[in-house]
Design an enzyme around this catalytic site. Structure first.
Site, PDB file in Angstrom:
ATOM      1  N   GLU A 167       0.857  -1.094  -0.007  1.00 52.81           N
ATOM      2  CA  GLU A 167      -0.139  -0.035   0.056  1.00 52.81           C
ATOM      3  C   GLU A 167       1.065   1.380  -0.155  1.00 52.81           C
ATOM      4  O   GLU A 167       1.386   1.471   1.207  1.00 52.81           O
ATOM      5  CB  GLU A 167      -0.833   0.002   1.359  1.00 52.81           C
ATOM      6  CG  GLU A 167      -1.936  -1.178   1.250  1.00 52.81           C
ATOM      7  CD  GLU A 167      -3.147  -0.958   0.411  1.00 52.81           C
ATOM      8  OE1 GLU A 167      -3.092   0.001  -0.335  1.00 52.81           O
ATOM      9  OE2 GLU A 167      -4.127  -1.966   0.550  1.00 52.81           O
ATOM     10  N   GLU A 374      -6.339  -4.281   0.387  1.00 45.83           N
ATOM     11  CA  GLU A 374      -6.580  -4.503   1.674  1.00 45.83           C
ATOM     12  C   GLU A 374      -8.048  -4.234   1.853  1.00 45.83           C
ATOM     13  O   GLU A 374      -8.922  -3.529   1.036  1.00 45.83           O
ATOM     14  CB  GLU A 374      -5.780  -3.722   2.626  1.00 45.83           C
ATOM     15  CG  GLU A 374      -4.121  -4.022   2.564  1.00 45.83           C
ATOM     16  CD  GLU A 374      -3.603  -3.970   3.816  1.00 45.83           C
ATOM     17  OE1 GLU A 374      -3.630  -4.454   4.853  1.00 45.83           O
ATOM     18  OE2 GLU A 374      -2.905  -2.718   3.613  1.00 45.83           O
TER      19      GLU A 374
HETATM   20  P1  NAD Z   1       8.444   5.008   4.736  1.00 47.71           P
HETATM   21  O1  NAD Z   1       8.331   4.329   3.270  1.00 47.71           O
HETATM   22  O2  NAD Z   1       9.489   5.946   5.047  1.00 47.71           O
HETATM   23  O3  NAD Z   1       8.604   4.099   6.067  1.00 47.71           O
HETATM   24  C1  NAD Z   1       7.458   3.352   6.081  1.00 47.71           C
HETATM   25  C2  NAD Z   1       7.975   1.990   7.125  1.00 47.71           C
HETATM   26  O4  NAD Z   1       9.145   1.437   6.399  1.00 47.71           O
HETATM   27  C3  NAD Z   1       8.512   2.540   8.639  1.00 47.71           C
HETATM   28  O5  NAD Z   1       8.037   1.689   9.550  1.00 47.71           O
HETATM   29  C4  NAD Z   1       9.938   2.339   8.219  1.00 47.71           C
HETATM   30  O6  NAD Z   1      10.720   2.511   9.332  1.00 47.71           O
HETATM   31  C5  NAD Z   1      10.206   1.029   7.512  1.00 47.71           C
HETATM   32  N1  NAD Z   1      11.292   1.053   6.633  1.00 47.71           N
HETATM   33  C6  NAD Z   1      12.071   1.948   6.019  1.00 47.71           C
HETATM   34  N2  NAD Z   1      13.030   1.344   5.388  1.00 47.71           N
HETATM   35  C7  NAD Z   1      12.775   0.103   5.523  1.00 47.71           C
HETATM   36  C8  NAD Z   1      13.437  -1.058   4.708  1.00 47.71           C
HETATM   37  N3  NAD Z   1      14.599  -0.897   4.089  1.00 47.71           N
HETATM   38  N4  NAD Z   1      13.090  -2.390   5.050  1.00 47.71           N
HETATM   39  C9  NAD Z   1      11.997  -2.458   5.574  1.00 47.71           C
HETATM   40  N5  NAD Z   1      11.291  -1.631   6.214  1.00 47.71           N
HETATM   41  C10 NAD Z   1      11.880  -0.332   6.218  1.00 47.71           C
HETATM   42  O7  NAD Z   1       7.173   5.716   4.809  1.00 47.71           O
HETATM   43  P2  NAD Z   1       6.310   6.681   6.004  1.00 47.71           P
HETATM   44  O8  NAD Z   1       7.454   8.156   5.713  1.00 47.71           O
HETATM   45  O9  NAD Z   1       6.656   6.332   7.283  1.00 47.71           O
HETATM   46  O10 NAD Z   1       5.055   6.996   5.526  1.00 47.71           O
HETATM   47  C11 NAD Z   1       4.595   7.900   4.458  1.00 47.71           C
HETATM   48  C12 NAD Z   1       4.387   7.134   2.915  1.00 47.71           C
HETATM   49  O11 NAD Z   1       3.453   6.169   3.342  1.00 47.71           O
HETATM   50  C13 NAD Z   1       3.800   7.841   2.306  1.00 47.71           C
HETATM   51  O12 NAD Z   1       4.417   7.587   0.812  1.00 47.71           O
HETATM   52  C14 NAD Z   1       2.380   7.634   1.849  1.00 47.71           C
HETATM   53  O13 NAD Z   1       1.416   7.719   0.744  1.00 47.71           O
HETATM   54  C15 NAD Z   1       2.565   6.211   2.271  1.00 47.71           C
HETATM   55  N6  NAD Z   1       1.108   5.692   2.969  1.00 47.71           N
HETATM   56  C16 NAD Z   1       0.510   4.681   2.194  1.00 47.71           C
HETATM   57  C17 NAD Z   1      -1.000   4.270   2.699  1.00 47.71           C
HETATM   58  C18 NAD Z   1      -1.704   3.443   2.008  1.00 47.71           C
HETATM   59  O14 NAD Z   1      -2.597   2.623   2.399  1.00 47.71           O
HETATM   60  N7  NAD Z   1      -1.569   3.173   0.575  1.00 47.71           N
HETATM   61  C19 NAD Z   1      -1.185   4.596   4.263  1.00 47.71           C
HETATM   62  C20 NAD Z   1      -0.555   5.761   4.657  1.00 47.71           C
HETATM   63  C21 NAD Z   1       0.791   6.180   4.187  1.00 47.71           C
END
Ligand code: NAD
Length: 399
Positions: A167, A374
Site C-alpha cells: 500500500e 486490503e
Molecule cells: P516510509 O516508506 O519511509 O516508511 C514506512 C515504514 O517502513 C517505516 O516503519 C520504516 O521504518 C520502514 N522501513 C524503512 N526502510 C525500510 C527497509 N529498507 N526495509 C523495511 N522497512 C523499512 O514511509 P513513511 O514516511 O512512514 O510514510 C509515508 C508514506 O506512506 C507515504 O508515501 C504515504 O503515501 C504512504 N502511505 C500509504 C498508505 C496506503 O494505504 N496506501 C497509507 C499511509 C501511508
C-alpha cells in the site's frame, strides 16, 4: 480510544479530535474481521461423478507488517485484524515516529486475552525493517509506506518467494464539474488539507475545476483555508504540526521550487511563523501538470488547483500520474459521474464525497500506488493459502 488517541497525537502531532476518530475507525476493523473468523470458506469444484474436489483456505503462517506513522493504529489493525481472523500470527514493525501507540495496542491486545505470540511488535528503524523482511521465518509481508521503501520490501519478498501486499503513495485528483455542489466540493478539498495535515496517502492534492466555476471555487476555497487555525495537536486545532523538521523542509522545498517556476501561492506558501513544525496551509495555482509539485507526494497541507474545460481532457490529466490510489468526482450529472469514475485509473473513486472509508470496501492502488487490495473480504486471501483436495470416490455399484 482516548488513551491511544493521546499517544498518537503526542507522537506525531495530529489534532486530538482526528486521532480519536481514527482510533474509533480502527476498532471497526476488529469488529468486521472478528465476524469473518468462521467464514473463511473454500469451494467445491465440479470435476465429475467419481471425484470430490474442494478447496480449503489455510492460514499462511507468520505475517510481517510494516506500518507508517500517519495513521498508525488504523493502518496496523487494517492488516492485523484479517491476518488474525484467518488464523495467522503477526509481527508488526511500527514507524520510528509513532512506535508508542502500537506498543500500547499490543499491551491492550494482551489485556483483552489474545494469546501470547499472535500479535508481536518490534520497534525500530530501517535495520529492524530489513531484519524482519529478510527473516526466513516470515511467510507473508504487508507493507504500507512510500514507493521507494515498498520496492525494497517487495524485492525481499521475492527473494524469499513469499507474497506481499504493498500500500504505497498517491497524488490523488479531485474533479469538480460546473454542475457540482460547490460548497460540498470546497468542503472536500478543505478536509483533504486538514486531515492529518495532508500527510495521507489518498489525500487529494490535485484539484481540477471546470473553467466556468473556477473563479468561484477558488475564492470560496481560499476564504475557507484562510480561516483555519494552527496549533498543538492536544489543543485540537484544524491543523497540527507536520511530523518532523525534515518533513517541513521537504514540503517547503516543493513549494519554493513551484513558485520559482512561476506558480503562485493563493494563500500560504511558507512555514508558519511560530515555533514547531508548522506549515501554512497552501493553495498553489499555475503549476504545470508535469511540474515536480504536480507529480510527487508533498505530504503536507499543500494543494494544487488547475482549470479544465472538457471531460475527456480532465480524465487524461487526472490519469497523467504514476500513482492511482484514490480520486474524487464532484458532479450532479449521473451518467457523467459514472463515466468519469470508470475512466479514472485508480483503486478507489469517490463521487460527491471525500474520504468515505469502511472496512467493507477494498482499498489499494493502480500503478505505483501499490499491489493487492486490503480491507473487505478480499483481504483474507492475502493471509491464507489455497489448498485443493481431490478425493477419488469411485462410482456407485449400479447393481
Ligand atoms: P516510509 O516508506 O519511509 O516508511 C514506512 C515504514 O517502513 C517505516 O516503519 C520504516 O521504518 C520502514 N522501513 C524503512 N526502510 C525500510 C527497509 N529498507 N526495509 C523495511 N522497512 C523499512 O514511509 P513513511 O514516511 O512512514 O510514510 C509515508 C508514506 O506512506 C507515504 O508515501 C504515504 O503515501 C504512504 N502511505 C500509504 C498508505 C496506503 O494505504 N496506501 C497509507 C499511509 C501511508
Amino acid at each position: 480510544v482516548d488513551e491511544l488517541a493521546e499517544i498518537a497525537t503526542r507522537e506525531m502531532g495530529r489534532p486530538i479530535g482526528q486521532s480519536k476518530g481514527l482510533v474509533g475507525n480502527a476498532v471497526d476493523y476488529i469488529d468486521y474481521y472478528a465476524g469473518m473468523t468462521d467464514k473463511v470458506e473454500g469451494e467445491t469444484l465440479p470435476v465429475g461423478p467419481s471425484e470430490q474436489a474442494f478447496t480449503r483456505k489455510e492460514p499462511i503462517g507468520v505475517s510481517a507488517q510494516i506500518v507508517p506513522w500517519n495513521a498508525p493504529v488504523l493502518l496496523c489493525l487494517r492488516g492485523v485484524a484479517p491476518a488474525l481472523a484467518a488464523g495467522n500470527a503477526v509481527v508488526v514493525k511500527p514507524s520510528p515516529f509513532a512506535p508508542g501507540v502500537i506498543l500500547k495496542l499490543a499491551e491492550i491486545a494482551t489485556e483483552a486475552g489474545l494469546p501470547d505470540g499472535l500479535f508481536n511488535v518490534v520497534s525500530g528503524e530501517v535495520e529492524t525493517g530489513e531484519a524482519l523482511t529478510t527473516d526466513p521465518r516470515i511467510d507473508q509481508l504487508t507493507f504500507t509506506g512510500s514507493v521507494s521503501t515498498g520496492q525494497i520490501v517487495a524485492k525481499a519478498a521475492i527473494d524469499q518467494v513469499i507474497p506481499s501486499v504493498l500500500e504505497l503513495g498517491g497524488k490523488s485528483p479531485a474533479v469538480v464539474f460546473e454542475d457540482a455542489d460547490l460548497e460540498a466540493a470546497v468542503d472536500g478539498a478543505l478536509k483533504a488539507m486538514t486531515f492529518i495535515n495532508g500527510q495521507v496517502c489518498f489525500a487529494t492534492t490535485r484539484v481540477f475545476v471546470h473553467e466556468d466555476v473556477y473563479e468561484e471555487f477558488t475564492q470560496r476555497y481560499v476564504d475557507a483555508v484562510e480561516s483555519l487555525d494552527l496549533g498543538a495537536g492536544m489543543e485540537n486545532p484544524d491543523l497540527g504540526p507536520v511530523v518532523t523538521a525534515e518533513a517541513l523542509e521537504n514540503i517547503d522545498s516543493y513549494v519554493q521550487s513551484a513558485l520559482a517556476d512561476g506558480a503562485t501561492a493563493l494563500t500560504g506558501g511558507r512555514p508558519a511563523e511560530r515555533a514547531g513544525n508548522f506549515y501554512e496551509p497552501t493553495i498553489i495555482e499555475g503549476a504545470a501538470d508535469d511540474a515536480q509539485i504536480s507529480c510527487e507526494e508533498v505530504f503536507g497541507p499543500v494543494i494544487n488547483l488547475y482549470s479544465f474545460s472538457e471531460e475527456s481532457e480532465v480524465i487524461r490529466r487526472a490519469n497523467d500520474t504514476e500513482f492511482g490510489l484514490y480520486a474524487t468526482v464532484w458532479t450532479n450529472t449521473l451518467d457523467r459521474a459514472h463515466r468519469v469514475a470508470n475512466g479514472i485509473e485508480s483503486g478507489s473513486v469517490m463521487v460527491n464525497q471525500y474520504a468515505g472509508s469502511h472496512p467493507q470496501t477494498p482499498f489499494g492502488g493502480y500503478k505505483k500506488s501499490g499491489l493487492g487490495r486490503e480491507k473487505g473480504m478480499q483481504a483474507v486471501d492475502h493471509y491464507t493459502q489455497l489448498k485443493t483436495i481431490n478425493v477419488d470416490i469411485g462410482s456407485t455399484d449400479a447393481e
